[in-house]
Scaffold this motif. Structure first.
Motif, PDB file in Angstrom:
ATOM      1  N   MET A 185       2.442  24.487  21.853  1.00 55.74           N
ATOM      2  CA  MET A 185       1.114  24.139  21.320  1.00 55.74           C
ATOM      3  C   MET A 185       1.234  22.922  20.394  1.00 55.74           C
ATOM      4  N   ASP A 186       0.540  21.847  20.738  1.00 57.34           N
ATOM      5  CA  ASP A 186       0.569  20.641  19.888  1.00 57.34           C
ATOM      6  C   ASP A 186      -0.857  20.143  19.676  1.00 57.34           C
ATOM      7  N   ILE A 187      -1.450  20.543  18.537  1.00 57.85           N
ATOM      8  CA  ILE A 187      -2.800  20.063  18.193  1.00 57.85           C
ATOM      9  C   ILE A 187      -2.745  19.264  16.884  1.00 57.85           C
ATOM     10  N   ALA A 188      -1.575  18.710  16.599  1.00 54.83           N
ATOM     11  CA  ALA A 188      -1.351  17.905  15.386  1.00 54.83           C
ATOM     12  C   ALA A 188      -1.604  18.693  14.104  1.00 54.83           C
ATOM     13  N   LEU A 189      -1.416  20.023  14.210  1.00 54.38           N
ATOM     14  CA  LEU A 189      -1.344  20.897  13.027  1.00 54.38           C
ATOM     15  C   LEU A 189      -0.058  21.689  13.255  1.00 54.38           C
ATOM     16  N   ASP A 190       0.877  21.637  12.315  1.00 53.20           N
ATOM     17  CA  ASP A 190       2.136  22.341  12.587  1.00 53.20           C
ATOM     18  C   ASP A 190       1.956  23.858  12.380  1.00 53.20           C
ATOM     19  N   GLU A 191       2.969  24.611  12.799  1.00 52.39           N
ATOM     20  CA  GLU A 191       2.908  26.078  12.778  1.00 52.39           C
ATOM     21  C   GLU A 191       2.572  26.598  11.374  1.00 52.39           C
ATOM     22  N   LYS A 192       3.217  26.008  10.360  1.00 52.04           N
ATOM     23  CA  LYS A 192       3.007  26.436   8.986  1.00 52.04           C
ATOM     24  C   LYS A 192       1.542  26.222   8.566  1.00 52.04           C
ATOM     25  N   GLN A 193       0.996  25.096   8.951  1.00 57.29           N
ATOM     26  CA  GLN A 193      -0.412  24.804   8.626  1.00 57.29           C
ATOM     27  C   GLN A 193      -1.349  25.761   9.365  1.00 57.29           C
ATOM     28  N   ARG A 194      -1.048  26.017  10.628  1.00 59.97           N
ATOM     29  CA  ARG A 194      -1.919  26.912  11.425  1.00 59.97           C
ATOM     30  C   ARG A 194      -1.867  28.345  10.904  1.00 59.97           C
ATOM     31  N   VAL A 195      -0.692  28.767  10.414  1.00 64.43           N
ATOM     32  CA  VAL A 195      -0.560  30.106   9.821  1.00 64.43           C
ATOM     33  C   VAL A 195      -1.381  30.172   8.527  1.00 64.43           C
ATOM     34  N   ARG A 196      -1.283  29.130   7.714  1.00 63.36           N
ATOM     35  CA  ARG A 196      -2.021  29.107   6.436  1.00 63.36           C
ATOM     36  C   ARG A 196      -3.542  29.064   6.675  1.00 63.36           C
ATOM     37  N   ILE A 197      -3.988  28.254   7.603  1.00 69.04           N
ATOM     38  CA  ILE A 197      -5.424  28.177   7.935  1.00 69.04           C
ATOM     39  C   ILE A 197      -5.903  29.563   8.382  1.00 69.04           C
ATOM     40  N   SER A 198      -5.073  30.233   9.190  1.00 66.16           N
ATOM     41  CA  SER A 198      -5.437  31.560   9.699  1.00 66.16           C
ATOM     42  C   SER A 198      -5.492  32.593   8.574  1.00 66.16           C
ATOM     43  N   GLU A 199      -4.586  32.490   7.603  1.00 66.08           N
ATOM     44  CA  GLU A 199      -4.611  33.417   6.450  1.00 66.08           C
ATOM     45  C   GLU A 199      -5.915  33.265   5.672  1.00 66.08           C
ATOM     46  N   ILE A 200      -6.302  32.013   5.437  1.00 62.11           N
ATOM     47  CA  ILE A 200      -7.544  31.753   4.698  1.00 62.11           C
ATOM     48  C   ILE A 200      -8.736  32.295   5.491  1.00 62.11           C
ATOM     49  N   LEU A 201      -8.736  32.030   6.798  1.00 68.44           N
ATOM     50  CA  LEU A 201      -9.837  32.525   7.642  1.00 68.44           C
ATOM     51  C   LEU A 201      -9.828  34.046   7.727  1.00 68.44           C
ATOM     52  N   TYR A 202      -8.623  34.638   7.727  1.00 66.89           N
ATOM     53  CA  TYR A 202      -8.556  36.104   7.828  1.00 66.89           C
ATOM     54  C   TYR A 202      -9.110  36.763   6.565  1.00 66.89           C
ATOM     55  N   GLY A 203      -8.838  36.181   5.401  1.00 67.44           N
ATOM     56  CA  GLY A 203      -9.418  36.691   4.143  1.00 67.44           C
ATOM     57  C   GLY A 203     -10.937  36.659   4.202  1.00 67.44           C
ATOM     58  N   LEU A 204     -11.454  35.594   4.774  1.00 64.40           N
ATOM     59  CA  LEU A 204     -12.909  35.456   4.921  1.00 64.40           C
ATOM     60  C   LEU A 204     -13.441  36.447   5.959  1.00 64.40           C
ATOM     61  N   LEU A 205     -12.716  36.605   7.058  1.00 63.72           N
ATOM     62  CA  LEU A 205     -13.113  37.541   8.120  1.00 63.72           C
ATOM     63  C   LEU A 205     -13.168  38.977   7.593  1.00 63.72           C
ATOM     64  N   ALA A 206     -12.096  39.413   6.934  1.00 61.56           N
ATOM     65  CA  ALA A 206     -12.023  40.785   6.423  1.00 61.56           C
ATOM     66  C   ALA A 206     -13.143  41.027   5.402  1.00 61.56           C
ATOM     67  N   SER A 207     -13.372  40.055   4.550  1.00 61.90           N
ATOM     68  CA  SER A 207     -14.395  40.196   3.511  1.00 61.90           C
ATOM     69  C   SER A 207     -15.787  40.167   4.115  1.00 61.90           C
ATOM     70  N   SER A 208     -15.981  39.328   5.122  1.00 67.65           N
ATOM     71  CA  SER A 208     -17.292  39.248   5.778  1.00 67.65           C
ATOM     72  C   SER A 208     -17.587  40.542   6.540  1.00 67.65           C
ATOM     73  N   TYR A 209     -16.536  41.139   7.106  1.00 69.63           N
ATOM     74  CA  TYR A 209     -16.722  42.409   7.820  1.00 69.63           C
ATOM     75  C   TYR A 209     -17.115  43.512   6.840  1.00 69.63           C
ATOM     76  N   SER A 210     -16.460  43.557   5.686  1.00 71.66           N
ATOM     77  CA  SER A 210     -16.813  44.534   4.642  1.00 71.66           C
ATOM     78  C   SER A 210     -18.238  44.296   4.162  1.00 71.66           C
TER      79      SER A 210
END
Ligand SMILES: [Fe+2]
Length: 153
Positions: free
Chosen positions: A1-26
Motif C-alpha cells: 500500500m503506497d498512498i504517500a502516508l507511511d504505516e506509522k502515520q496511517r496507524v496514528r490517523i486510525s487511532e484518532i479516528l477510532y477515538g472519535l468513532l467509539a465516542s460517536s457510537y456512545s
C-alpha cells in the motif's frame, strides 16, 4: 500500500479516528436513550431533535469506520472496545429531567469539539487532507448542534 502516508502515520490517523468513532457510537446510543425516555412539556420537538441527531450520527459513524479501513487498518466494532476507547460516558440516569438531558448533550458536543480541534493539527501535519476535511465538517456539525441545544435551555 503506497498512498504517500507511511504505516506509522496511517496507524496514528486510525487511532484518532477510532477515538472519535467509539465516542460517536456512545453518543449515538445516549442520544437515542434520551429520545426514548424524554418527558416534559416540550416533548415532541425535543424527541424529534434527538432523533435528527442520532440519525446524523449513524451516517457519520459509518464514514469514520470506512476511513479507518481506507487507511489499511482493522476496525474493532465491539461494544466493549467502544466503551473502553470512548471519552463520552454512558448515561446511567435515563429518568433525568429534560433540561439535564439537554445540558448533557451540550457538554458531550463540546467534548467532541475539543477532541477534534486538539487532533486537527496532527492530521494536517501528515498532509492528510481528506481526514482533515472530515474533521472540519464534524466540527461544524457539532458546533451547530451545541448551539441548538444551548438555545433549547
Ligand atoms: Fe423513535
Amino acid at each position: 500500500m503506497d498512498i504517500a502516508l507511511d504505516e506509522k502515520q496511517r496507524v496514528r490517523i486510525s487511532e484518532i479516528l477510532y477515538g472519535l468513532l467509539a465516542s460517536s457510537y456512545s453518543f449515538y446510543l445516549k442520544t437515542q436513550n434520551y429520545h426514548w425516555n424524554l418527558k416534559g412539556r416540550e416533548f415532541y420537538p425535543m424527541h424529534l431533535l434527538f432523533q435528527n441527531q442520532y440519525e446524523e450520527l449513524a451516517g457519520t459513524i459509518d464514514e469514520m469506520a470506512e476511513r479507518i479501513r481506507a487507511m489499511g487498518q482493522h476496525v474493532d466494532g465491539g461494544l466493549g472496545t467502544f466503551k473502553e476507547k470512548s471519552f463520552i460516558e454512558d448515561e446511567t440516569d435515563s429518568e433525568k429531567s429534560m433540561d439535564a438531558m439537554i445540558q448533557q448533550q451540550i457538554d458531550d458536543h463540546e467534548a467532541i469539539i475539543r477532541y477534534l480541534r486538539k487532533h486537527l493539527p496532527e492530521i494536517e501535519g501528515f498532509e492528510d487532507g481528506a481526514t482533515a476535511d472530515f474533521i472540519n465538517k464534524r466540527l461544524a456539525v457539532h458546533e451547530k448542534m451545541a448551539w441548538m441545544f444551548r438555545c433549547s435551555l
